[in-house]
Design a protein around this motif. Structure first.
Motif, PDB file in Angstrom:
ATOM      1  N   PRO A   1       0.819  -1.211   0.000  1.00  0.00           N
ATOM      2  CA  PRO A   1       0.000   0.000   0.000  1.00  0.00           C
ATOM      3  C   PRO A   1       0.850   1.257   0.000  1.00  0.00           C
ATOM      4  O   PRO A   1       1.945   1.294   0.560  1.00  0.00           O
ATOM      5  N   HIS A   2       0.307   2.265  -0.623  1.00  0.00           N
ATOM      6  CA  HIS A   2       0.932   3.588  -0.579  1.00  0.00           C
ATOM      7  C   HIS A   2      -0.003   4.497   0.209  1.00  0.00           C
ATOM      8  O   HIS A   2      -1.133   4.761  -0.204  1.00  0.00           O
TER       9      HIS A   2
ATOM     10  N   ALA B   1      -6.090   3.394   0.447  1.00  0.00           N
ATOM     11  CA  ALA B   1      -5.279   2.248   0.042  1.00  0.00           C
ATOM     12  C   ALA B   1      -6.091   0.959   0.068  1.00  0.00           C
ATOM     13  O   ALA B   1      -5.958   0.099  -0.813  1.00  0.00           O
ATOM     14  N   GLU B   2      -6.964   0.801   1.053  1.00  0.00           N
ATOM     15  CA  GLU B   2      -7.824  -0.379   1.119  1.00  0.00           C
ATOM     16  C   GLU B   2      -8.806  -0.392  -0.044  1.00  0.00           C
ATOM     17  O   GLU B   2      -9.019  -1.440  -0.680  1.00  0.00           O
TER      18      GLU B   2
ATOM     19  N   TRP C   1      -1.500  -5.339   6.526  1.00  0.00           N
ATOM     20  CA  TRP C   1      -0.092  -4.968   6.296  1.00  0.00           C
ATOM     21  C   TRP C   1       0.713  -5.438   7.505  1.00  0.00           C
ATOM     22  O   TRP C   1       0.773  -4.766   8.526  1.00  0.00           O
ATOM     23  N   LEU C   2       1.305  -6.604   7.393  1.00  0.00           N
ATOM     24  CA  LEU C   2       1.965  -7.239   8.531  1.00  0.00           C
ATOM     25  C   LEU C   2       3.471  -7.010   8.580  1.00  0.00           C
ATOM     26  O   LEU C   2       4.145  -7.562   9.453  1.00  0.00           O
ATOM     27  N   GLU C   3       4.001  -6.204   7.687  1.00  0.00           N
ATOM     28  CA  GLU C   3       5.450  -5.958   7.684  1.00  0.00           C
ATOM     29  C   GLU C   3       5.788  -4.888   8.712  1.00  0.00           C
ATOM     30  O   GLU C   3       6.160  -3.754   8.378  1.00  0.00           O
ATOM     31  N   THR C   4       5.656  -5.258   9.983  1.00  0.00           N
ATOM     32  CA  THR C   4       5.837  -4.275  11.050  1.00  0.00           C
ATOM     33  C   THR C   4       7.281  -3.823  11.217  1.00  0.00           C
ATOM     34  O   THR C   4       7.544  -2.842  11.911  1.00  0.00           O
TER      35      THR C   4
ATOM     36  N   ALA D   1       8.693   1.690   5.931  1.00  0.00           N
ATOM     37  CA  ALA D   1       7.511   2.341   5.369  1.00  0.00           C
ATOM     38  C   ALA D   1       6.346   2.310   6.359  1.00  0.00           C
ATOM     39  O   ALA D   1       5.671   3.318   6.574  1.00  0.00           O
ATOM     40  N   GLN D   2       6.119   1.135   6.973  1.00  0.00           N
ATOM     41  CA  GLN D   2       5.025   1.076   7.934  1.00  0.00           C
ATOM     42  C   GLN D   2       5.347   1.860   9.197  1.00  0.00           C
ATOM     43  O   GLN D   2       4.485   2.536   9.758  1.00  0.00           O
ATOM     44  N   ARG D   3       6.578   1.791   9.650  1.00  0.00           N
ATOM     45  CA  ARG D   3       6.952   2.532  10.857  1.00  0.00           C
ATOM     46  C   ARG D   3       6.797   4.038  10.652  1.00  0.00           C
ATOM     47  O   ARG D   3       6.444   4.762  11.582  1.00  0.00           O
ATOM     48  N   GLN D   4       7.057   4.502   9.443  1.00  0.00           N
ATOM     49  CA  GLN D   4       6.889   5.925   9.167  1.00  0.00           C
ATOM     50  C   GLN D   4       5.410   6.319   9.260  1.00  0.00           C
ATOM     51  O   GLN D   4       5.073   7.381   9.794  1.00  0.00           O
TER      52      GLN D   4
END
Length: 376
Positions: free
Chosen positions: A135-136, A152-153, A323-326, A330-333
């Motif tokens: 997702p962006h 994004a969803e 979005w499980l790439e914790t 990108a997710q942390r931002q």
């Protein structure tokens, strides 16, 4: 067709209601939910009503010595404790922790809302779509939106009549008997860093802080469906939407049916289980790790015939996001710009560092919300 959902760990799909400490009494290792209308009708005929109202207004819980007869004679229903040790935890708990979230229920008894099951499957589809195309999410650091991921969803799954989840219809399950429910004790675990990338196990204590001993952690109590409980309801595929011309008109990537939804849900469950297994190892929770291994084994057994889902209260943030790439920057931002998560992300610890854990037989043993879904 009909679906058959079997609980693998304690499951709570609530309706937003809670039992306050004045709505029930604990007696004989069970919660006795009081029929307050009958009680008020009875007390209004004599002088005890004022005393009852005073205690309801001021007390954290009803005094069993004075009003215990109500638990015996005026209980709407009774929910047994999962283990006798819960009674001691309940007696020592503060009043603000004694409100009990309840399972969704109708006149016939507790039931599984179809919307809750479909929501869990939707998360699996979102995970599958985002695995192919991450997702962006636009984030404005000065004033982040609380709904920044909605676009994004929608882009991944479609909106309104073009949503891929229109391919199936999931009905509410039939009601179950009240005795399928149990009262469970949960506490929140946390990872405590000790250097060198290693962690100790801690337990959250309200209002804030972490303690070493589980029994010192703040308890939570919840009415949950016991492992092995089965919910059954109607399941329907919308065959019209599988027509190639309709698929092209809706701009779907391909036909969507039960099989493809189950495949996505299983891929999501496999990734989620792996994350939880790693957490259990970091925290040194051996019994929890074995429970997750058992869920993983059921996942392998059900492939091609159904799926494994994580749903309901207590399942945590990870069970609500595709979005499980914790660990990704990108997710942390994204999370760093949401005030509620800012402190957790800036700590540098694994995210999330906490889990709500169900205690079984008096020890931390399972994560809530895991179930197996099959069609019949």
């Amino acid at each position: 067709m009909r679906y058959r959902l079997t609980c693998l760990t304690p499951v709570l799909v609530g309706d937003g209601n809670k039992l306050s400490p004045i709505d029930y009494m604990v007696w004989k290792d069970q919660v006795n939910v009081l029929d307050q209308k009958r009680i008020f009708k009875l007390l209004s005929k004599g002088p005890r009503l004022d005393g009852y109202l005073v205690q309801i207004r001021k007390a954290e819980k009803l005094d069993f010595a004075s009003w215990g007869g109500f638990a015996q004679n005026y209980a709407d229903r009774r929910v047994s404790f999962e283990h006798p040790s819960i009674a001691k935890a309940w007696e020592q708990a503060r009043g603000e922790t004694l409100s009990i979230p309840t399972f969704a229920s109708a006149t016939g008894g507790p039931y599984l809302p179809g919307s809750a099951l479909k929501g869990a499957l939707r998360t699996g589809m979102l995970f599958a779509r985002w695995s192919d195309s991450p997702p962006h999410v636009e984030v404005q650091s000065e004033r982040p939106s609380s709904r920044s991921g909605e676009a994004a969803e929608d882009n991944a799954l479609g909106t309104g009549g073009a949503s891929v989840m229109r391919a199936i219809k999931v009905g509410d399950s039939g009601p179950r008997a009240n005795d399928t429910m149990r009262l469970y004790l949960l506490r929140t675990s946390a990872l405590v860093p000790r250097g060198g990338g290693r962690f100790d196990l801690g337990w959250k204590q309200a209002p804030k802080g972490t303690v070493q001993r589980a029994e010192d952690g703040t308890p939570m109590f919840a009415e949950m469906a016991a492992p092995g409980t089965v919910f059954e309801g109607a399941w329907k595929e919308n065959a019209f939407l599988a027509n190639p011309e309709v698929v092209r008109a809706l701009r779907w990537r391909g036909p969507v049916n039960s099989a493809s939804i189950f495949e996505a849900a299983n891929a999501y469950a496999a990734r989620l289980i792996a994350i939880h297994q790693r957490y259990a190892e970091q925290a040194g929770l051996a019994v929890l790790r074995r429970s997750l291994d058992e869920v993983s084994a059921r996942l392998e057994a059900v492939r091609g015939a159904g799926c494994i889902v994580s749903m309901g209260w207590g399942s945590g943030l990870l069970a609500k996001t595709g979005w499980l790439e914790t660990d990704s920057e990108a997710q942390r931002q994204v999370l760093r710009n949401i005030p509620f998560f800012t402190r957790a992300i800036e700590s540098g610890l694994p995210f999330p560092k906490t889990r709500r854990i169900v205690f079984l037989n008096g020890e931390p043993a399972a994560l809530p919300g895991w179930a197996e879904l099959r069609l019949e």
